[in-house]
Write an enzyme that holds these catalytic residues in place. Sequence first.
Site, PDB file in Angstrom:
ATOM      1  N   LEU A  33      22.465 -95.545  67.195  1.00 33.87           N
ATOM      2  CA  LEU A  33      23.711 -96.388  66.630  1.00 33.87           C
ATOM      3  C   LEU A  33      23.866 -97.317  65.615  1.00 33.87           C
ATOM      4  O   LEU A  33      24.158 -98.524  65.671  1.00 33.87           O
ATOM      5  CB  LEU A  33      24.101 -97.152  68.319  1.00 33.87           C
ATOM      6  CG  LEU A  33      23.609 -96.541  69.737  1.00 33.87           C
ATOM      7  CD1 LEU A  33      23.623 -97.217  70.794  1.00 33.87           C
ATOM      8  CD2 LEU A  33      25.308 -95.700  69.321  1.00 33.87           C
ATOM      9  N   ARG A 100      25.564 -92.810  54.727  1.00 30.39           N
ATOM     10  CA  ARG A 100      26.515 -91.954  53.951  1.00 30.39           C
ATOM     11  C   ARG A 100      27.531 -93.525  53.171  1.00 30.39           C
ATOM     12  O   ARG A 100      28.647 -92.760  52.773  1.00 30.39           O
ATOM     13  CB  ARG A 100      27.878 -91.440  55.538  1.00 30.39           C
ATOM     14  CG  ARG A 100      29.104 -92.116  55.846  1.00 30.39           C
ATOM     15  CD  ARG A 100      30.497 -92.587  55.184  1.00 30.39           C
ATOM     16  NE  ARG A 100      31.084 -93.176  56.619  1.00 30.39           N
ATOM     17  CZ  ARG A 100      31.815 -93.862  55.581  1.00 30.39           C
ATOM     18  NH1 ARG A 100      31.766 -94.165  54.456  1.00 30.39           N
ATOM     19  NH2 ARG A 100      32.680 -94.728  56.287  1.00 30.39           N
ATOM     20  N   ASN A 118      15.934 -91.877  55.557  1.00 30.70           N
ATOM     21  CA  ASN A 118      16.671 -91.420  56.818  1.00 30.70           C
ATOM     22  C   ASN A 118      17.111 -90.192  56.618  1.00 30.70           C
ATOM     23  O   ASN A 118      17.378 -89.351  57.547  1.00 30.70           O
ATOM     24  CB  ASN A 118      17.601 -92.975  56.108  1.00 30.70           C
ATOM     25  CG  ASN A 118      18.493 -92.689  58.139  1.00 30.70           C
ATOM     26  OD1 ASN A 118      17.829 -93.142  59.110  1.00 30.70           O
ATOM     27  ND2 ASN A 118      19.814 -92.093  57.785  1.00 30.70           N
ATOM     28  N   THR A 144      28.172 -83.039  51.221  1.00 34.44           N
ATOM     29  CA  THR A 144      29.091 -83.872  50.278  1.00 34.44           C
ATOM     30  C   THR A 144      30.330 -83.145  48.843  1.00 34.44           C
ATOM     31  O   THR A 144      28.551 -82.197  48.221  1.00 34.44           O
ATOM     32  CB  THR A 144      29.045 -85.024  50.312  1.00 34.44           C
ATOM     33  OG1 THR A 144      30.400 -85.829  49.627  1.00 34.44           O
ATOM     34  CG2 THR A 144      27.502 -85.532  49.116  1.00 34.44           C
ATOM     35  N   SER A 179      25.116 -91.525  43.382  1.00 33.66           N
ATOM     36  CA  SER A 179      24.550 -92.212  43.868  1.00 33.66           C
ATOM     37  C   SER A 179      23.246 -92.057  44.208  1.00 33.66           C
ATOM     38  O   SER A 179      23.605 -90.464  45.084  1.00 33.66           O
ATOM     39  CB  SER A 179      25.835 -92.954  45.148  1.00 33.66           C
ATOM     40  OG  SER A 179      25.467 -92.092  45.829  1.00 33.66           O
ATOM     41  N   TYR A 181      22.757 -92.231  47.950  1.00 35.22           N
ATOM     42  CA  TYR A 181      23.212 -91.021  48.799  1.00 35.22           C
ATOM     43  C   TYR A 181      23.523 -89.920  48.311  1.00 35.22           C
ATOM     44  O   TYR A 181      23.069 -89.374  48.954  1.00 35.22           O
ATOM     45  CB  TYR A 181      24.096 -92.242  49.080  1.00 35.22           C
ATOM     46  CG  TYR A 181      25.627 -91.469  50.642  1.00 35.22           C
ATOM     47  CD1 TYR A 181      25.066 -90.862  51.298  1.00 35.22           C
ATOM     48  CD2 TYR A 181      26.479 -90.677  49.442  1.00 35.22           C
ATOM     49  CE1 TYR A 181      26.070 -89.765  51.797  1.00 35.22           C
ATOM     50  CE2 TYR A 181      27.147 -89.991  49.963  1.00 35.22           C
ATOM     51  CZ  TYR A 181      27.140 -89.262  51.528  1.00 35.22           C
ATOM     52  OH  TYR A 181      28.109 -88.565  51.629  1.00 35.22           O
ATOM     53  N   HIS A 182      24.145 -89.784  47.419  1.00 31.02           N
ATOM     54  CA  HIS A 182      25.139 -88.726  46.951  1.00 31.02           C
ATOM     55  C   HIS A 182      23.636 -88.086  46.522  1.00 31.02           C
ATOM     56  O   HIS A 182      23.826 -86.494  47.344  1.00 31.02           O
ATOM     57  CB  HIS A 182      25.842 -88.322  45.924  1.00 31.02           C
ATOM     58  CG  HIS A 182      27.302 -88.967  46.144  1.00 31.02           C
ATOM     59  ND1 HIS A 182      27.521 -90.379  46.187  1.00 31.02           N
ATOM     60  CD2 HIS A 182      28.046 -88.242  46.674  1.00 31.02           C
ATOM     61  CE1 HIS A 182      29.006 -90.275  46.553  1.00 31.02           C
ATOM     62  NE2 HIS A 182      29.189 -89.332  46.732  1.00 31.02           N
ATOM     63  N   LYS A 185      21.987 -85.624  50.279  1.00 31.97           N
ATOM     64  CA  LYS A 185      22.559 -84.584  50.105  1.00 31.97           C
ATOM     65  C   LYS A 185      22.492 -83.755  49.393  1.00 31.97           C
ATOM     66  O   LYS A 185      22.010 -82.842  50.054  1.00 31.97           O
ATOM     67  CB  LYS A 185      24.027 -84.967  49.417  1.00 31.97           C
ATOM     68  CG  LYS A 185      25.175 -86.324  50.876  1.00 31.97           C
ATOM     69  CD  LYS A 185      24.798 -85.881  52.392  1.00 31.97           C
ATOM     70  CE  LYS A 185      26.173 -86.767  53.284  1.00 31.97           C
ATOM     71  NZ  LYS A 185      25.451 -86.354  54.652  1.00 31.97           N
ATOM     72  N   LEU A 239      41.018 -94.536  50.782  1.00 33.26           N
ATOM     73  CA  LEU A 239      42.468 -94.288  50.783  1.00 33.26           C
ATOM     74  C   LEU A 239      43.306 -95.042  51.856  1.00 33.26           C
ATOM     75  O   LEU A 239      43.695 -96.167  52.041  1.00 33.26           O
ATOM     76  CB  LEU A 239      43.420 -92.581  51.276  1.00 33.26           C
ATOM     77  CG  LEU A 239      44.393 -92.926  52.050  1.00 33.26           C
ATOM     78  CD1 LEU A 239      45.754 -93.532  51.280  1.00 33.26           C
ATOM     79  CD2 LEU A 239      45.037 -91.319  52.164  1.00 33.26           C
ATOM     80  N   THR A 253      42.870-101.882  45.375  1.00 32.03           N
ATOM     81  CA  THR A 253      41.189-102.173  44.316  1.00 32.03           C
ATOM     82  C   THR A 253      41.889-100.814  44.048  1.00 32.03           C
ATOM     83  O   THR A 253      40.597-100.046  44.000  1.00 32.03           O
ATOM     84  CB  THR A 253      40.628-102.604  44.839  1.00 32.03           C
ATOM     85  OG1 THR A 253      40.156-101.889  45.741  1.00 32.03           O
ATOM     86  CG2 THR A 253      40.683-104.258  45.655  1.00 32.03           C
ATOM     87  N   ARG A 326      31.290 -99.083  39.285  1.00 33.85           N
ATOM     88  CA  ARG A 326      29.910 -97.309  39.547  1.00 33.85           C
ATOM     89  C   ARG A 326      30.083 -96.744  38.655  1.00 33.85           C
ATOM     90  O   ARG A 326      31.235 -97.515  37.615  1.00 33.85           O
ATOM     91  CB  ARG A 326      31.147 -96.562  40.392  1.00 33.85           C
ATOM     92  CG  ARG A 326      30.748 -97.164  42.303  1.00 33.85           C
ATOM     93  CD  ARG A 326      31.863 -95.666  42.934  1.00 33.85           C
ATOM     94  NE  ARG A 326      32.241 -96.386  44.094  1.00 33.85           N
ATOM     95  CZ  ARG A 326      33.092 -95.815  44.763  1.00 33.85           C
ATOM     96  NH1 ARG A 326      32.223 -94.367  45.015  1.00 33.85           N
ATOM     97  NH2 ARG A 326      32.639 -96.554  45.996  1.00 33.85           N
TER      98      ARG A 326
END
Length: 382
Positions: A33, A100, A118, A144, A179, A181-182, A185, A239, A253, A326
Amino acid sequence: MRVMICGGDGFCGWPTALYLSRQGHDVAIVDSLVRRQWDGELGTQSLLPIASPEARLAAWRTRTGHDIRLHIGDMTDADFLYGVLRTERPQGIVHFAEQRSAPYSMLDRAHAVFTQVNNVVGTLNLLYGIKEVVPDCHLVKLGTMGEYGTPDIDIEEGYIEIHHKGRSDVLPFPKQPGSMYHLSKVHDSHNLDFACRVWGLAATDLHQGVVYGVQTEETALEPALWNRFDTDAVFGTVLNRFVAETAAGQPLTVYGEGGQTRGFIQIADTVRCVELALLHPARPGRLRVFNQFTEQFSVMDLARRVAAVAGEMGVGTGLASLPNPRVEQERHHYRAAHTELVALGLRPHLLDDALIRDLLCLARRFSDRIVTDKLLPEVHWR
Ligand code: NAD
Ligand code: USQ
C-alpha cells in the site's frame, strides 16, 4: 489458475485482479500500500476517489461472490514474501509491485536509491522465492518499453539477431533507459534472464508502453471498485494528464518539441495482455519478452487529439510548450515490434475520440479533486 498479483492495489494491478477473478481464477493480492502513502508525500490525490483495500474487496465479494485474498506487506521483506508463497502456492504470479514513476526516481539521490532498491530487491526476492518454494510457477513481470530507449533502428521484441565478424547470435536487444526508474527495470530484466537461464525458471517480461484510460468493465461497476487516476506531474502519465489539465482549465503541458514518441496501451488491454501471458506460459529456461502496447503516438499527436475533442465540447484550453524537464530525444525514429500478444489473441482497443470524450467528462465531474498546483513539472533530470 491460482494467481498472485503483486502490486494488486495499484493502477494496473487492481483492474487485473478483478478481471482475472471474474474469469474464474483464484486471486490473491500482495501489496504494501506504499503507493497510497506517496500521494501524501507528494501532496496530491487520485482524481477518482478510491476506497480502502478492504472496502474494495468487500464490495467485490458482495457484488460477484468472488473472494480475493489480500496480503499486506513489502516485497523487499523476504520472510513475508516466502510466507505468502508457502500459503498461496501460486501457479502464476503477476508482478506489478514497483515504484513506477520516472520523475519520482529523479527527485534526488534518496529517491533514486529507494526506487532501485525497492524494485530490484523486491524482484530478486521474488525470483529466489519462486526458485525455492514454487519452482514450476510462471512469472509474468511488468517491464517497460522505456528499457529500450529511442535507438535509431527498429526495436524488436526483446531480442535481436546480431552479425559480428562473420558470426551471428540472437541476443537481448540493447537497452538505453532514460531515468533511474527505467534503469531499475533493465536491472530486473537482467536478473530475470539469469534466473531463467541458470535456474530454469519460466518468466515473461512484459515491456509495457504508457498506459492510459482509467476504468475497466469491472472497476466501473460501482464507486467502491473505482481505479486510481493520477494527474500530478510525478505519477500522472501523459494522456491522462492532458485530460486532467483540460478539466482543470489549464493548457496541455507539452514538454519540449513534443516529438517524443512512445508506445501506448489502454488499461482494458493491459489486463487482457496479462491474462494472455498467463494462459500461454513461457517455456522454462529462457526469458520470454513481449512488447505490450497497441499503437504509438508522439506527445504532440496526443495533445492535438485531446485539444480537438475538448474544442468540440467547448472546453478547449490550448497547448503550452514547456522547456523539457527531462533529458530525452524530442525528434527521433521510433518503430517497435508488437506482434507477439496479437498472435496470442489480443484484439487491441485503439484510442478514439469517444474514449477521450468519456475521460474528459469523468475528469470534469471530479475536477474539484485535481490538485492544480501539482500539475506543472518540478523534477528536472539535470
Ligand atoms: P502503481 O504505483 O499504481 O501500482 C504499483 C503497486 O505496487 C502499488 O499499489 C504499490 O503500493 C505496490 N508496491 C510498490 N512497491 C512495493 C513493494 N516493495 N512491495 C509491495 N507492494 C509494492 O503502478 P502501476 O501504474 O499500476 O504500474 C504497475 C507496474 O506496471 C509497474 O511495475 C510499472 O513499472 C509497470 N508499468 C506501468 C505503466 C503505466 O503507464 N502505469 C506503463 C508501463 C509499465
Ligand atoms: N510528457 C509531456 N508532458 C507531460 C507528461 C509527459 O510532454 O505532461 C512526455 C514525457 O516527457 C515523455 C512522454 O510524455 O516523453 C511520456 O511520459 P509519461 O510521464 O507519460 O511516461 P513515462 O515517464 O515514460 O512513464 C510511464 C509510466 C512508467 C512506464 C512508462 C512506459 O509511469 O511506469 O514504464 O510510462 S514507457 O514510456 O514506454 O517507458
